[in-house]
Design a protein around this motif. Structure first.
Motif: not given
Length: 263
Positions: A43-44, A116-120, A128-129
């Motif tokens: 993960e990042e 943190r959740s992200h959508t591309s 990401t953490v």
């Protein structure tokens, strides 16, 4: 399986990896160059509010602030409302740790992961953490030591698992949603449960492996439909059967990650 279910099922507690690998590094059992990658596990990871920094920095740039922290002062805490065991007392760190359900006490610093959740643009979701650092009052590390040892936690977990299994069998909860069966199968695969780094004894490793699997299954169960519990009363019974096992599982993870290391 839906994305939320995947996240609940497959993501271990990040603080447990942080504690285990930082403690192994500080004991001299693993090189510093490996620690950040092992914690991030693909993960990042960034760090906010680390001493001496003015912006978010990569994990590898923040870890040196712990270079003088003895390994026995790096502790995992898994607090919940009603059981704040290991927290240093009221304050911003304690409040954030209770909200997250996990934290790291490292000498005079507290560290908590914010996921943190992200959508591309293509619709793929990823996480990401951000590890947020808090200053702690004196004596915080000592407060985190009031916990069972690995042997005691292992016995407690075994007893709680037997009791919960018997209770759930009586309640006929085998009809939980089909995704749960797939999650259990995935977690039983040898590569689905990351091991502890060098230095942990066989009991701690066994306890960590078992508790990690149960922890993720229980997290998924909290998101699952009541299944065989066909009314509110039976749903409450199911939750009551799982509650002692959930507490024993938390204590087992803490005991395993905080167990003494042997060079």
């Amino acid at each position: 399986m839906s994305a939320p279910t995947d996240a609940v099922t497959l993501a271990p507690r990040r603080s447990s990896r942080f504690v285990a690998w930082v403690r192994a590094w500080r004991t001299g059992l693993v090189p510093f160059d490996e620690v950040a990658d092992e914690i991030a596990d693909g993960e990042e990871h960034l760090v906010a509010d680390a001493p001496g920094t003015w912006t978010d920095v990569p994990l590898t740039e923040a870890l040196p602030v712990l270079s003088r922290t003895p390994p026995d002062r790096v502790r995992l805490v898994l607090p919940v409302p009603g059981d704040p065991r290991g927290l240093p007392g009221p304050g911003p760190f304690a409040g954030a740790a209770l909200l997250a359900g996990e934290a790291v006490v490292a000498g005079d610093l507290g560290v908590i992961p914010e996921v943190r959740s992200h959508t591309s643009g293509s619709g793929m979701t990823f996480e990401t953490v951000l590890w947020r650092v808090y200053p702690l009052p004196a004596g915080a590390a000592a407060a985190a030591r009031h916990e069972p040892g690995a042997a005691e936690a292992e016995a407690e977990l075994a007893a709680a698992l037997a009791e919960a299994t018997a209770a759930l069998t009586r309640l006929d909860v085998a009809a939980w949603r089909p995704e749960l069966a797939g999650a259990l199968a995935a977690l039983r695969r040898p590569d689905s449960c990351k091991d502890l780094p060098p230095g942990f004894d066989p009991r701690a490793r066994r306890l960590f492996a078992r508790a990690s699997v149960l922890d993720r299954v229980l997290a998924l169960a909290e998101h699952a439909a009541p299944g065989g519990a066909v009314n509110g009363y039976e749903a409450q019974q199911r939750d009551a059967a799982l509650r002692p096992l959930t507490a024993a599982c938390r204590r087992a993870l803490v005991a395993a990650c905080n167990a003494p290391l042997r060079p």
